[in-house]
Design an enzyme around this catalytic site. Structure first.
Site, mmCIF file in Angstrom:
data_model
loop_
_atom_site.group_PDB
_atom_site.id
_atom_site.type_symbol
_atom_site.label_atom_id
_atom_site.label_comp_id
_atom_site.label_asym_id
_atom_site.label_seq_id
_atom_site.Cartn_x
_atom_site.Cartn_y
_atom_site.Cartn_z
ATOM 1 N N HIS A 22 0.795 -1.092 0.151
ATOM 2 C CA HIS A 22 0.004 -0.217 -0.038
ATOM 3 C C HIS A 22 0.986 1.388 -0.177
ATOM 4 O O HIS A 22 2.280 1.235 -0.005
ATOM 5 C CB HIS A 22 -1.068 -0.219 1.192
ATOM 6 N N HIS A 25 4.199 1.396 2.200
ATOM 7 C CA HIS A 25 5.178 0.682 1.665
ATOM 8 C C HIS A 25 6.097 1.579 0.604
ATOM 9 O O HIS A 25 7.140 1.849 0.321
ATOM 10 C CB HIS A 25 4.864 -0.733 0.980
ATOM 11 N N CYS A 130 2.116 -10.657 19.182
ATOM 12 C CA CYS A 130 1.258 -10.244 18.360
ATOM 13 C C CYS A 130 1.807 -10.665 16.755
ATOM 14 O O CYS A 130 3.099 -10.267 16.244
ATOM 15 C CB CYS A 130 1.559 -8.469 18.058
ATOM 16 N N CYS A 133 2.677 -7.904 14.269
ATOM 17 C CA CYS A 133 4.219 -7.408 14.345
ATOM 18 C C CYS A 133 4.933 -8.342 14.305
ATOM 19 O O CYS A 133 6.359 -8.068 14.316
ATOM 20 C CB CYS A 133 4.414 -6.654 15.830
ATOM 21 N N CYS A 147 -2.313 -4.961 21.352
ATOM 22 C CA CYS A 147 -1.131 -4.463 20.631
ATOM 23 C C CYS A 147 -1.172 -3.073 20.572
ATOM 24 O O CYS A 147 -2.301 -2.424 19.758
ATOM 25 C CB CYS A 147 -0.757 -5.458 19.443
ATOM 26 N N HIS A 150 -1.510 -2.729 16.292
ATOM 27 C CA HIS A 150 -2.644 -3.139 15.787
ATOM 28 C C HIS A 150 -3.874 -3.148 16.362
ATOM 29 O O HIS A 150 -4.784 -3.737 15.773
ATOM 30 C CB HIS A 150 -2.177 -4.630 15.158
ATOM 31 N N LYS A 319 -7.125 5.791 10.581
ATOM 32 C CA LYS A 319 -5.934 4.731 10.225
ATOM 33 C C LYS A 319 -6.317 3.976 9.109
ATOM 34 O O LYS A 319 -7.496 3.763 8.817
ATOM 35 C CB LYS A 319 -5.959 3.715 11.667
ATOM 36 N N LYS A 322 -7.874 -2.220 6.243
ATOM 37 C CA LYS A 322 -8.508 -3.116 5.068
ATOM 38 C C LYS A 322 -10.039 -3.058 5.567
ATOM 39 O O LYS A 322 -11.016 -2.897 4.694
ATOM 40 C CB LYS A 322 -8.286 -4.493 5.026
HETATM 41 O O1 ME8 Z 1 7.736 -4.422 9.143
HETATM 42 N N1 ME8 Z 1 2.601 4.728 6.714
HETATM 43 O O2 ME8 Z 1 7.215 -5.297 6.767
HETATM 44 P P1 ME8 Z 1 5.517 -4.605 6.465
HETATM 45 C C1 ME8 Z 1 3.835 4.815 6.338
HETATM 46 N N2 ME8 Z 1 8.705 -7.431 7.262
HETATM 47 N N3 ME8 Z 1 4.571 3.858 6.149
HETATM 48 C C2 ME8 Z 1 4.097 2.678 6.291
HETATM 49 C C3 ME8 Z 1 2.873 2.332 6.889
HETATM 50 C C4 ME8 Z 1 1.978 3.538 6.731
HETATM 51 N N4 ME8 Z 1 0.549 3.657 7.333
HETATM 52 N N5 ME8 Z 1 2.578 0.962 6.994
HETATM 53 C C5 ME8 Z 1 3.619 0.307 6.467
HETATM 54 C C6 ME8 Z 1 7.841 -5.355 7.997
HETATM 55 N N6 ME8 Z 1 4.553 1.410 6.272
HETATM 56 C C7 ME8 Z 1 9.073 -6.410 8.035
HETATM 57 C C8 ME8 Z 1 10.139 -5.521 7.836
HETATM 58 S S1 ME8 Z 1 12.863 -5.455 7.590
HETATM 59 C C9 ME8 Z 1 14.043 -6.598 7.775
HETATM 60 C C10 ME8 Z 1 11.679 -6.636 7.883
HETATM 61 C C11 ME8 Z 1 5.862 1.008 5.886
HETATM 62 O O3 ME8 Z 1 5.282 -5.284 5.291
HETATM 63 C C12 ME8 Z 1 6.933 1.546 6.889
HETATM 64 O O4 ME8 Z 1 8.140 1.336 6.119
HETATM 65 O O5 ME8 Z 1 4.682 -4.568 7.770
HETATM 66 C C13 ME8 Z 1 6.951 0.004 7.748
HETATM 67 O O6 ME8 Z 1 8.266 0.213 8.530
HETATM 68 C C14 ME8 Z 1 6.897 -0.816 6.588
HETATM 69 O O7 ME8 Z 1 5.964 -0.286 5.631
HETATM 70 C C15 ME8 Z 1 6.458 -2.124 7.326
HETATM 71 O O8 ME8 Z 1 6.018 -3.239 6.226
#
Ligand code: ME8
Length: 540
Positions: A22, A25, A130, A133, A147, A150, A319, A322
């Site tokens: 989304h 990311h 969680c 997380c 959590c 979440h 927030k 989905k």
């Molecule tokens: O945490 N606003 O992956 P993830 C801004 N796999 N950025 C956001 C966001 C939001 N609302 N939501 C998510 C993980 N992000 C682990 C990481 S690294 C070795 C492992 C972004 O798919 C932000 O960069 O949950 C956050 O840190 C990342 O997506 C989390 O992606």
């Protein structure tokens, strides 16, 4: 070595493959891609890494719900990640998957080192976990029993597991952070981590037994390694750590965008790691500083140079979730408005410092004001006038006879000549919004200059020929500077300005960003509008 000679290694998080990506990311990735493009345009050696986090309970759960295997599920979602990065033209050099065999081997090596350093022990484990997380919490961390990220009730887990002696690192990390003031930026995030460290660290469970979708512990394979202590290792496994083998193209067939010349001495880890910069969201700063650095120190590896943690998007005040049905899909925005419009909104309105709110109305307002009326209009009217008054050829530089206009021209010259230094300072400070504001001050001043100099009026007055020439020359120089300045931020727009101006953007910053780079008689290309104005309602 000067700053521009030092190799820089920029990473995004490895996103979980439990779902499609989304806007959050895309935001982290666009920040990282913009930084990488900026340094590349300065000729600095850059390696940009992204990838996918594929182990753990969360993925297992999603795959089971979809009636497939975790591997099959991951393959499908990774395909979608790649489609999105392709669509947004993210120029990563490496796409790593935590299921890559060389990565799994490196994770096992890290654990062997932790064991050899006596940093692991077995203990009964009762914790609140969680799954979203993939992280343990204590009662104290929870908000109303849920959590804090979440807002869901964590699982109660009871197993005998291996623990990592995180408590042994409290002081080491404090010292490291205090002696490296820029290792966590921006400053409030660093203070946040220092504050938590003052409370002291607790040992943490780093293996699981009731579950097998992960990297097995080499000496006791019924244990799989905690997904975080697995995934974080990607940042060094991708560089061939510990033996400098498999870097980079052999093991990333079809997933390494740029064929990197093997670095000097054939030691990619030694070459790239000293200036490693992790770009992450605030939700995972703890993992990327405290957990990761302790894991590294325990395995005898220096922590990375820097972690930049940005804030979070909300959507129209809520927030993003989905359940609320308000998830912003970056691919849809790029399809509808263009990927530069998406990048621009992320870079201008995104959560680089604090949190931000994605509002459609501000998207439309900014697009129309800055891209269509601001930049687009400046480029289009300047080039059309050049065609009309100088047959599409850049005239020689000359001064205005008119004193006030000459003052304005000198201001533009000053701004263009200062721009590269200003951009460098903002990029060093991870302030991409400020960098774009520097560029937009030039856009606005140049539009004001067109209104003030009014070449369309000068063209009708045979006694003002010199002023017409001075104004059109100045505008061409401004467009040249804008194309170079925008290249890392809005690559498509920069390329289109360059095509219309008849230049190829092949030179490097900072030298290319100076006044006087266009030769008299230089023939421009064909002008075309850059950004069509959006007529839709701001809330449409
Ligand atoms: O945490 N606003 O992956 P993830 C801004 N796999 N950025 C956001 C966001 C939001 N609302 N939501 C998510 C993980 N992000 C682990 C990481 S690294 C070795 C492992 C972004 O798919 C932000 O960069 O949950 C956050 O840190 C990342 O997506 C989390 O992606």
């Amino acid at each position: 070595m000067t700053e521009l000679q030092r190799p820089i290694y920029i990473t995004t998080p490895l996103y979980y493959v439990n779902d499609e990506l989304h806007i959050g990311h895309a935001t982290t990735t666009v920040y990282a891609d913009t930084l990488a493009r900026f340094w590349r345009s300065c000729g600095r050696p850059v390696l940009l890494l992204t990838g996918s986090d594929e182990h753990g309970q969360k993925i297992h759960k999603a795959a089971t719900a979809a009636g497939t295997t975790p591997r099959g599920f991951a393959d499908r979602i990774v395909g979608k990640f790649n489609e999105l990065w392709e669509k947004l033209d993210v120029q990563h050099d490496i796409f790593i998957r935590t299921t890559d065999p060389f990565h799994e081997a490196a994770v096992q090596k890290v654990f062997e080192r932790l064991k050899a350093a006596d940093l692991l022990y077995k203990s009964a484990y009762k914790a609140l976990y969680c799954v979203e997380c993939e992280t343990n919490y204590t009662e104290k961390d929870l908000l109303d029993g849920a959590c804090p990220v979440h807002k869901t009730k964590p699982q109660v887990v009871e197993e005998e597991n291996y623990f990592f002696k995180l408590s042994a690192f409290t002081e080491k990390l404090q010292k490291h952070i205090e002696s490296h003031p820029d290792c966590i930026v921006p400053e409030p995030r660093r203070n946040e981590i220092l504050g938590k460290l003052r409370e002291g660290l607790n040992d943490t469970s780093v293996t699981r037994v009731q579950f097998d979708w992960g990297v097995p512990l080499p000496w006791e394979p019924k244990h799989v390694i905690w997904v975080w202590t697995d995934a974080l290792v990607n940042y060094i496994s991708a560089l061939g750590w510990p033996d400098n083998d498999h870097f980079p193209t052999d093991e990333f067939p079809g997933r390494a965008r740029h064929q990197h010349a093997t670095p000097p001495g054939n030691k990619p880890f030694e070459y790239w790691w000293p200036e490693a910069v992790h770009i992450v969201g605030k939700d995972i700063l703890w993992h990327h500083s405290v957990i990761w650095w302790s894991e590294l120190l325990g395995a005898g590896v220096q922590p990375p140079k820097q972690v930049f943690a940005h804030g979070w998007w909300q959507v129209e005040g809520d927030k993003m979730s989905k359940t609320l049905g308000n998830v912003i899909r970056p691919g849809d925005i790029a399809d509808k408005y263009g990927r530069d419009a998406l990048r621009y909104h992320i870079l201008r309105e995104g959560p680089q410092r604090g949190d931000s709110d994605w509002r459609h109305a501000s998207f439309v307002t900014r697009y129309n004001a800055d891209l269509a009326n601001g930049l687009g209009n400046l480029v289009n009217r300047s080039l059309n006038m050049l065609n009309k008054y100088f047959d599409g050829e850049v005239p020689a530089e000359c001064k205005f006879e008119h004193e006030k206009l000459e003052g304005l021209r000198q201001d533009l010259i000053g701004h263009v000549n200062d721009l590269s230094d200003r951009l460098l300072a903002d990029v060093r400070a991870f302030d991409l919004n400020a960098a774009l504001e520097q560029i937009w001050v030039l856009v606005r001043d140049s539009n004001a200059f067109v209104n003030e100099a009014a070449p369309f009026k000068l063209a009708k007055d045979p006694t003002r020929k010199q002023d017409l020439q001075a104004s059109m020359h100045a505008l061409c120089e401004v467009l040249h500077a804008l194309a170079y300045a925008l290249k890392p931020f809005l690559p498509d727009a920069a390329q289109r300005i360059a095509d219309q101006l008849g230049i190829d953007l092949a030179e490097r910053l900072p030298a290319a960003l100076n006044w006087g780079r266009l030769l008299p008689g230089h023939k421009i290309g064909t002008p075309a509008p850059l950004f069509a104005r959006l007529d839709e309602q701001a809330n449409g």
